[in-house]
Structures are given as structure tokens and as C-alpha cells.
Motif scaffolding. Structure first.
Motif, PDB file in Angstrom:
ATOM      1  N   LYS A  14       0.992  -0.895   0.104  1.00  0.00           N
ATOM      2  CA  LYS A  14      -0.182   0.100  -0.027  1.00  0.00           C
ATOM      3  C   LYS A  14       1.142   1.217   0.061  1.00  0.00           C
ATOM      4  CE  LYS A  14      -4.632   1.691   1.788  1.00  0.00           C
ATOM      5  NZ  LYS A  14      -4.127   2.731   2.426  1.00  0.00           N
ATOM      6  N   GLU A  17       1.929   2.122  -3.330  1.00  0.00           N
ATOM      7  CA  GLU A  17       1.296   1.819  -4.714  1.00  0.00           C
ATOM      8  C   GLU A  17       1.403   2.591  -5.553  1.00  0.00           C
ATOM      9  OE1 GLU A  17      -1.603  -0.113  -3.986  1.00  0.00           O
ATOM     10  OE2 GLU A  17      -2.643   0.387  -5.488  1.00  0.00           O
ATOM     11  N   ASP A  18       1.499   3.960  -5.266  1.00  0.00           N
ATOM     12  CA  ASP A  18       1.918   4.932  -6.370  1.00  0.00           C
ATOM     13  C   ASP A  18       3.467   6.129  -7.309  1.00  0.00           C
ATOM     14  OD1 ASP A  18      -0.509   5.573  -5.780  1.00  0.00           O
ATOM     15  OD2 ASP A  18      -0.097   7.316  -3.948  1.00  0.00           O
ATOM     16  N   TYR A  19       3.902   4.212  -6.480  1.00  0.00           N
ATOM     17  CA  TYR A  19       5.421   4.614  -7.559  1.00  0.00           C
ATOM     18  C   TYR A  19       6.096   3.599  -8.877  1.00  0.00           C
ATOM     19  CZ  TYR A  19       5.390   7.874  -3.678  1.00  0.00           C
ATOM     20  OH  TYR A  19       5.446   9.086  -2.651  1.00  0.00           O
ATOM     21  N   GLN A  20       6.752   3.396  -9.467  1.00  0.00           N
ATOM     22  CA  GLN A  20       6.516   2.679 -10.407  1.00  0.00           C
ATOM     23  C   GLN A  20       8.644   2.290 -10.568  1.00  0.00           C
ATOM     24  OE1 GLN A  20       5.471   3.772 -14.086  1.00  0.00           O
ATOM     25  NE2 GLN A  20       3.473   4.323 -13.862  1.00  0.00           N
ATOM     26  N   ARG A  53       2.166  -6.541  -9.133  1.00  0.00           N
ATOM     27  CA  ARG A  53       2.573  -5.651 -10.377  1.00  0.00           C
ATOM     28  C   ARG A  53       2.416  -6.095 -11.426  1.00  0.00           C
ATOM     29  NH1 ARG A  53       3.671  -0.393  -8.673  1.00  0.00           N
ATOM     30  NH2 ARG A  53       3.592  -0.486  -6.470  1.00  0.00           N
ATOM     31  N   LEU A  58       0.251  -3.953 -13.559  1.00  0.00           N
ATOM     32  CA  LEU A  58       0.930  -2.500 -13.330  1.00  0.00           C
ATOM     33  C   LEU A  58       2.311  -2.545 -13.436  1.00  0.00           C
ATOM     34  CD1 LEU A  58      -1.425  -1.914 -10.263  1.00  0.00           C
ATOM     35  CD2 LEU A  58      -1.860  -1.016 -12.466  1.00  0.00           C
ATOM     36  N   GLU A  87      12.211   5.872  -7.984  1.00  0.00           N
ATOM     37  CA  GLU A  87      11.359   7.309  -6.935  1.00  0.00           C
ATOM     38  C   GLU A  87      11.413   7.643  -5.671  1.00  0.00           C
ATOM     39  OE1 GLU A  87       6.877   8.040  -9.621  1.00  0.00           O
ATOM     40  OE2 GLU A  87       8.355   6.026 -10.136  1.00  0.00           O
TER      41      GLU A  87
END
Lengths: 220, 299
Positions: A14, A17-20, A53, A58, A87
Motif C-alpha cells: 500500500k 502503491e503510487d510508485y513505479q 504488480r 501494473l 522514485e
């Protein structure tokens, strides 16, 4: 050593979640010894993130690296490029390592993959136990080298509580009462007279955060 | 010369004071305390518990003030679990201002053993330090050296478990409590008389009884279910034969059997001159206190 445990996987997933582009950064010091944040743990974490992912369709780019120590910025230099192109750094060090990263890289998001617990030792295979609370005023000379503050849930400085029966702790019966351990060891050392001494009131001011050691002789 | 407080004086006069243990209610009104006071007024003093079992109850000082208003002496429990040295000192000052003179210094059950295990335990002081702190206050000072002026004599107590083993280890702790200034000891509940007599013998041999007085604790057990719960508490030595005896009678008679057991134990304790007083521990069964006093012939 500093003993830590990996956070629940769901919590970690969680968090990222927003990072690649994720750098999973392990540490070869304490957290390797307590099997929480060493190279092997970094590899497992990398696999988990990639599988998660992939399962969800994702994209992700995971870099894995383990350095000698995360509590010293000297060791960040060889991986500076990797940190810059990620990131986020998912640190698998203790809380000190996470802080060091955050302080060294003001523009980088740094996240903790571990919950840092205590200063302790390996009691038996797979079991780590607390042995020092870092009180800043060591009394081990009085207690046969066994710390009552770290091992008694009531921080008793004066002996066993009423529930200590046959050497068992009343709060955690699977543990020995630390005062029983101290007593037995003082008996072996022929220093039982120490059991009669009343220790001074604890100076807890030495535990007030943020603590710092200043050595003028070493300062530049 | 400081005035000797009531409980201490009674002991010195050869009387055997009776203490009744009381749990303040978890309420926001004083009515339950007032009701309990009516039942417990037969005792020489009421021991007012301080968040017993790490369960939240009304502040003991507030409950104690109700007993004092009704002319009932109190022993105020002070636990190190919830209060640091600042809070303990202010509580002692408040208690002394209310004319409380008897204090029981304890650690308290660990917070993880209560219903709010997430609470932070304080444990700034250990009971021996708390006893030392009370002595400092009795001498008219706070820990920082602040002078308080005239402070009355304080009757300082501590807990002891006569059944804890190894005996030698627990006697070291007891020695420290007495050295620090504990003038009375309250035992954990007594069900095994022979072992208790051994403990008293040991106290006597070590010369402890010249420095401190012993209150023997009696715990009436109301039912077989309660007996089973109590038997799981490591700090209470409840022999299997006592549980079996309560279980052996029909449920409606179990409370009576619990009282009978206590009467038998108390009668034997009454014969022991080393026992300076009794402590009846029936916090949820106040009615039993006058009953036991009458049946044992303590008044």
C-alpha cells in the motif's frame, strides 16, 4: 544488535502503491543478522513486489541493492545514481537507516519496510530478545551483567514482583524472571550481597529524546 | 515527636486492626462508595485500591475521601504502574492533606494484563523507591529538596507473598522494603497455613518482625468458578484441596463454604501472636466483612 521485523506485506504494498521505480535498499549490519533486511530479504521483497504488480497488470521497475550500513552516508556514495533514478527508496534498514537516507536525500521519498524493535540478541534459532533499553546509565555492574530494565516488564530495579514464582515471569510465563536470573548468577559469582543493595532512583532524564553524544575531543 | 496515626497506635496497644480491601467503582458518582462505607465501617481501615488489575476504577483518593468523611480510616494504595514520581508526590501530598496516614506501596499488575493492554506503563519508581520517597516526604521534603514544613507521621506499607519461591530471592526484596522503611506488610491471600507459619518463622529468625508488622490476608471465595480463576493467578497460592472443597458443595452453598474456609483459617491465624492484624480481601463482596468479623469473634 538492533532487532527489526518486516512490516506486513499488505502495508508495504500500500505504501509503494503510487510508485513505479522502486529501489529496495537492504543493510548488511544488524538487520541482516536478525534476518529482516539483508540481501536475501531484499530479493524476496523484490519478487513479492514484481509478482503483485504483474498480477494486477501494473508496471513496475524494481532495483535491488544492499549496502554495508545505512546509518552512515559514506555508504550511499556508490549507489547515488540508483537512488537518484528511483522514485522511492524502500529501506529495509532499521529506523536509523531510514532517517539517514531521508536526511541525506531531501528530495527523495524514503519509506520503511521494517518495524524496528529493540537492542537484543539471538536467544535461539529464530528468537531474538531484548537485552538493553539504552537507559544511558548502565547498572549492569550491580546486577551481574543481566539487565532488569530490559527484561522485567515492570522495569523493577529492586527485585522480583509478588508474582515471580519459581523463577517464572508473571507477565510472560514463558520467560524467566530476570531477578531470578540475576540472583542465580550472583550466587554463582559469590556476590549475593549485591542483592541487598538498594539501587539509586533511576535518572530517566538520560533517556529523554533526542539524545546525543558529544565528544569535544573528536570534534573538528 | 510526631503524632502516631490511628492504625499504628492500635497495633502498638496490642489490638489487631482489621483492614477491608475495597475497589472503587468505575462510575461517575459516589453513591456506590457511600453504600460500601456503610458495610465496611466495622473495619479499622479500608484499603482503597489503585486501578486494581490494571482496570480503570475511580481515583482512589476520591473514594478514600468518602470513607474519611464518614469517619472511616483508610489505607491508600499507590501503584507505580500509572504514575511517575511527580504524580506520586502530588498524590501523597493530597492524601496527607485529606488526613490519610496509611499508604500501601505497590507496583501493580502489568498493564498488558488488563483490558487496555495498549496503555503505556510508567514504572518510573519501583516499590522500594516509593517507600523511600514516602520517608523523604515524612521528613518534610520533596525529591527536589523543596521543604514542605511539618509533615505528620506516615504508616508505610508494602505487599509480601509468603508463598513465593525461591524463598531466599523474595526475602532479599523484602529486606529492601523493610530497610527502606516499610512499617507494615500485607500478605497475599493465605490458604496454606503450614507454609504461612514457615514464612512467619523465617521472618522472626531474620529479625524482620521487630521492624515491621504483618497483616494476614483472608480472601473469601464466593464460588467454584471464582476459585478456578483465582487459582490461575501466580501471585495467589490457592491449594487444589480448597478448590475441590468449594466444588464439592452444591452451587447455592458454595459462598457459605467459602466463608467457612475463611473462618477456619482466621481462627488459626488469631492464635498466632506474630499476626498483627487482618486484611479481608473481598472487594466485590463487602457484606462478608462484618459477617467474618462476627463469626471469628474479632470484636
Amino acid at each position: 544488535m538492533i532487532v527489526a521485523e518486516r512490516k506486513p506485506i499488505r502495508e508495504i504494498l500500500k505504501m509503494i502503491e503510487d510508485y513505479q521505480k522502486i529501489l529496495i535498499l537492504g543493510c548488511r549490519a544488524c538487520v541482516t543478522a536478525c534476518a529482516a533486511g539483508g540481501q536475501k530479504d531484499v530479493e524476496i521483497m523484490g519478487s513479492i513486489i514484481r509478482i503483485d504488480r504483474k498480477r494486477r497488470g501494473l508496471p513496475v521497475e524494481v532495483y535491488e541493492k544492499t549496502i554495508d550500513r545505512q546509518c552512515d552516508p559514506l555508504f550511499f556514495a556508490p549507489i547515488d545514481n540508483l537512488i537518484t533514478k528511483s522514485e522511492v527508496v524502500l529501506s529495509m534498514a532499521c529506523g536509523v537507516g531510514v532517517n539517514m537516507l531521508a536526511e541525506t536525500y531531501p528530495n527523495k521519498v524514503v519509506l520503511p519496510a521494517l518495524n524496528t524493535g529493540f537492542m537484543g540478541l539471538l536467544e535461539e534459532q529464530g528468537v531474538w530478545a531484548e537485552r538493553c533499553i539504552g537507559c544511558g546509565d548502565c547498572i549492569l555492574a550491580e546486577t551481574a551483567g543481566i539487565c532488569p530494565l530490559s527484561r522485567c516488564p515492570k522495569h523493577s530495579l529492586d527485585g522480583p514482583c509478588l508474582g515471580s514464582i519459581n523463577g517464572k515471569c508473571v507477565v510472560y510465563p514463558e520467560n524467566q524472571c530476570v531477578w531470578y536470573v540475576i540472583y542465580e548468577r550472583l550466587k554463582t559469582l559469590k556476590q549475593l550481597d549485591k542483592m541487598e543493595r538498594i539501587l539509586p532512583f533511576k535518572d530517566w532524564s538520560k533517556t529523554v529524546s533526542p539524545r546525543r553524544v558529544i565528544r569535544e575531543d573528536l570534534r573538528l | 515527636m510526631k503524632e502516631v496515626n490511628g492504625l499504628e497506635r492500635k497495633i502498638s496497644e496490642g489490638k489487631r486492626p482489621i483492614l477491608a480491601y475495597y475497589h472503587p467503582p468505575a462510575t461517575v458518582d459516589l453513591a456506590p462508595v457511600q453504600m460500601a462505607a456503610d458495610l465496611l465501617k466495622v473495619a479499622d481501615a479500608v484499603v482503597v485500591a489503585d486501578n486494581p488489575g490494571a482496570v480503570v476504577h475511580m481515583h482512589p483518593l476520591v473514594a478514600a475521601s468518602v470513607f474519611l468523611e464518614k469517619g472511616i480510616d483508610t489505607v491508600l494504595e499507590l501503584e507505580c504502574r500509572d504514575k511517575n514520581r511527580l504524580a506520586l508526590q502530588s498524590e501523597i501530598l493530597g492524601a496527607l492533606a485529606l488526613k490519610i496516614r496509611n499508604f500501601l506501596c505497590m507496583t501493580g499488575e502489568h498493564q498488558t494484563q488488563g483490558p487496555q493492554p495498549e496503555a503505556k506503563g510508567v514504572y518510573d519508581l519501583s516499590p522500594v523507591h516509593l517507600i523511600q520517597l514516602m520517608k523523604i516526604i515524612e521528613q518534610g521534603e520533596l525529591l527536589d529538596g523543596f521543604r514542605l514544613g511539618e509533615v505528620p507521621s506516615i504508616f508505610i506499607g508494602a505487599m509480601v507473598n509468603p508463598f513465593a519461591r525461591p524463598v531466599e530471592l523474595h526475602f532479599f526484596k523484602l529486606l529492601k522494603k523493610i530497610k527502606a522503611g516499610a512499617k507494615f506488610l500485607i500478605t497475599t491471600p493465605i490458604f496454606a497455613l503450614e507454609e504461612f507459619k514457615e514464612f512467619i518463622k523465617e521472618l522472626k529468625q531474620r529479625g524482620f518482625l521487630e521492624k515491621t508488622k504483618v497483616f494476614a490476608t483472608i480472601m473469601p471465595i464466593k464460588s467454584a468458578d471464582i476459585a478456578r480463576v483465582v487459582s490461575k493467578d501466580p501471585s495467589v497460592h490457592l491449594p487444589e484441596r480448597i478448590c475441590a472443597r468449594i466444588e464439592s458443595v452444591p452451587e447455592q452453598n458454595q459462598a457459605q463454604e467459602g466463608i467457612n474456609i475463611c473462618v477456619e483459617i482466621m481462627k488459626e491465624l488469631k492464635e498466632m501472636e506474630e499476626v498483627s492484624g487482618f486484611h479481608i480481601m473481598a472487594p466485590h463482596w463487602c457484606e462478608v466483612v462484618p459477617l467474618l468479623i462476627e463469626r471469628v469473634g474479632l470484636r
